[in-house]
Design a protein around this motif. Structure first.
Motif, PDB file in Angstrom:
ATOM      1  N   SER A 133       0.807  -1.035  -0.110  1.00 53.84           N
ATOM      2  CA  SER A 133       0.303   0.091  -0.006  1.00 53.84           C
ATOM      3  C   SER A 133       0.718   0.961   0.087  1.00 53.84           C
ATOM      4  CB  SER A 133      -0.799   0.129   1.608  1.00 53.84           C
ATOM      5  OG  SER A 133      -1.509  -1.094   1.312  1.00 53.84           O
ATOM      6  N   ARG A 134       1.931   2.030   0.940  1.00 55.82           N
ATOM      7  CA  ARG A 134       3.079   2.327   1.054  1.00 55.82           C
ATOM      8  C   ARG A 134       3.693   2.310  -0.543  1.00 55.82           C
ATOM      9  NH1 ARG A 134       2.973   6.438   2.618  1.00 55.82           N
ATOM     10  NH2 ARG A 134       3.604   7.250   0.559  1.00 55.82           N
ATOM     11  N   GLU A 135       3.800   1.886  -1.245  1.00 55.77           N
ATOM     12  CA  GLU A 135       4.733   1.934  -2.303  1.00 55.77           C
ATOM     13  C   GLU A 135       3.787   1.955  -3.757  1.00 55.77           C
ATOM     14  OE1 GLU A 135       6.106  -1.468  -5.914  1.00 55.77           O
ATOM     15  OE2 GLU A 135       6.509  -2.140  -3.808  1.00 55.77           O
ATOM     16  N   ILE A 136       2.390   1.742  -3.809  1.00 52.72           N
ATOM     17  CA  ILE A 136       1.265   2.078  -4.650  1.00 52.72           C
ATOM     18  C   ILE A 136       0.651   3.478  -4.548  1.00 52.72           C
ATOM     19  CG2 ILE A 136       1.737  -0.528  -5.568  1.00 52.72           C
ATOM     20  CD1 ILE A 136      -0.961  -0.436  -4.285  1.00 52.72           C
ATOM     21  N   ALA A 137       0.517   3.753  -2.752  1.00 52.95           N
ATOM     22  CA  ALA A 137      -0.709   4.820  -2.741  1.00 52.95           C
ATOM     23  C   ALA A 137      -0.723   5.864  -3.066  1.00 52.95           C
ATOM     24  CB  ALA A 137      -0.443   5.401  -1.795  1.00 52.95           C
ATOM     25  N   PRO A 138       1.029   6.431  -3.603  1.00 58.00           N
ATOM     26  CA  PRO A 138       0.763   8.218  -4.342  1.00 58.00           C
ATOM     27  C   PRO A 138       0.262   7.448  -5.696  1.00 58.00           C
ATOM     28  CG  PRO A 138       3.080   7.714  -3.744  1.00 58.00           C
ATOM     29  CD  PRO A 138       2.423   6.513  -2.969  1.00 58.00           C
ATOM     30  N   ARG A 139       0.688   6.635  -6.496  1.00 58.01           N
ATOM     31  CA  ARG A 139       0.492   6.379  -8.130  1.00 58.01           C
ATOM     32  C   ARG A 139      -0.992   6.001  -7.731  1.00 58.01           C
ATOM     33  NH1 ARG A 139       4.846   2.013  -9.216  1.00 58.01           N
ATOM     34  NH2 ARG A 139       3.737   0.672  -7.520  1.00 58.01           N
ATOM     35  N   ILE A 140      -1.997   5.453  -7.096  1.00 60.52           N
ATOM     36  CA  ILE A 140      -3.605   4.993  -6.781  1.00 60.52           C
ATOM     37  C   ILE A 140      -4.023   6.594  -6.609  1.00 60.52           C
ATOM     38  CG2 ILE A 140      -5.449   4.112  -5.304  1.00 60.52           C
ATOM     39  CD1 ILE A 140      -3.604   2.203  -4.809  1.00 60.52           C
ATOM     40  N   GLU A 141      -3.566   7.248  -6.246  1.00 62.77           N
ATOM     41  CA  GLU A 141      -3.682   8.903  -5.637  1.00 62.77           C
ATOM     42  C   GLU A 141      -3.985   9.721  -6.961  1.00 62.77           C
ATOM     43  OE1 GLU A 141      -5.953  11.966  -3.897  1.00 62.77           O
ATOM     44  OE2 GLU A 141      -5.762   9.457  -2.727  1.00 62.77           O
ATOM     45  N   ALA A 142      -3.152   9.374  -7.775  1.00 64.68           N
ATOM     46  CA  ALA A 142      -2.473  10.223  -9.233  1.00 64.68           C
ATOM     47  C   ALA A 142      -3.648   9.796  -9.890  1.00 64.68           C
ATOM     48  CB  ALA A 142      -1.493  10.174  -9.515  1.00 64.68           C
ATOM     49  N   VAL A 143      -3.573   8.544  -9.917  1.00 65.13           N
ATOM     50  CA  VAL A 143      -5.106   7.460 -11.366  1.00 65.13           C
ATOM     51  C   VAL A 143      -6.260   7.846 -10.804  1.00 65.13           C
ATOM     52  CG1 VAL A 143      -6.048   5.477 -11.879  1.00 65.13           C
ATOM     53  CG2 VAL A 143      -3.143   5.234 -11.742  1.00 65.13           C
ATOM     54  N   VAL A 144      -6.653   7.919  -9.258  1.00 62.13           N
ATOM     55  CA  VAL A 144      -8.243   8.056  -9.341  1.00 62.13           C
ATOM     56  C   VAL A 144      -8.245   9.343  -9.263  1.00 62.13           C
ATOM     57  CG1 VAL A 144      -9.628   8.247  -7.201  1.00 62.13           C
ATOM     58  CG2 VAL A 144      -8.210   6.321  -7.419  1.00 62.13           C
TER      59      VAL A 144
END
Length: 191
Positions: free
Chosen positions: A98-109
């Motif tokens: 979760s820590r690794e992908i959180a910034p990318r998820i936020e950007a994609v959403v």
């Protein structure tokens, strides 16, 4: 990578987040996600009904953890104190992935209207879980509804802050959540 490894679900999520971030949500196909994850399309569909669900894969777990934390709060706790316990418990679900992908998820959403809509639907589900847990504790329904909505806002604000801080440790999500709830509580008092 073998197509039959047991961590297919996690690999699918990671592959999807990477592809969504690299080429955009709309441009990414299920076939591309499955290929990047090293699984078949049928394996993809055993785990997810469509690509949109990849980014909210943990909603049921998150709802259960929020409710468990609220129900485990000490007897006599104020509704928002019980919500804070729920937020702490739910923060425990955020691990290294979760820590690794959180910034990318936020950007994609943030960049996609369909995903923002799905995120809003997820919020409704999280609020319903918290509201039901508060009502089971004896909180009047209208108070439970308001406390749950503040909990959802706090959870969302905390995730955005946590995602924006790449050096924040995984455990910091609980602190961000409680801090966001404290800020919202103070803001509500100013109404």
């Amino acid at each position: 990578m073998s197509r039959w490894e047991s961590n297919a679900r996690e690999r699918l999520v990671l592959a999807a987040v990477d592809l969504f971030h690299e080429q955009g949500y709309d441009e990414t196909t299920v076939a591309q996600i499955a290929d990047r994850a090293g699984v078949t399309r049928s394996t993809f569909f055993r785990h997810f009904p469509d690509k949109r669900e990849l980014l909210v894969a943990g909603q049921a777990v998150m709802s259960a953890l929020l409710a468990e934390g609220i129900e485990a709060a000490p007897q006599g706790s104020a509704p928002l104190d019980a919500v804070a316990e729920g937020l702490r418990r739910a923060a425990g679900a955020y691990g290294p992935m979760s820590r690794e992908i959180a910034p990318r998820i936020e950007a994609v959403v943030s960049a996609n209207a369909e995903l923002r809509e799905r995120s809003a639907q997820k919020s409704v589900g999280l609020a319903a879980a918290m509201e039901a847990a508060l009502v089971r504790r004896g909180t009047p329904p209208v108070v439970a509804r308001l406390a749950a909505e503040l909990g959802v806002l706090a959870h969302h604000d905390a995730f955005v802050r946590w995602a924006a801080e790449p050096d924040a440790p995984t455990e910091a999500m609980a602190d961000y959540s409680v801090a966001a709830l404290t800020e919202l509580r103070a803001a509500a008092g100013a109404l």
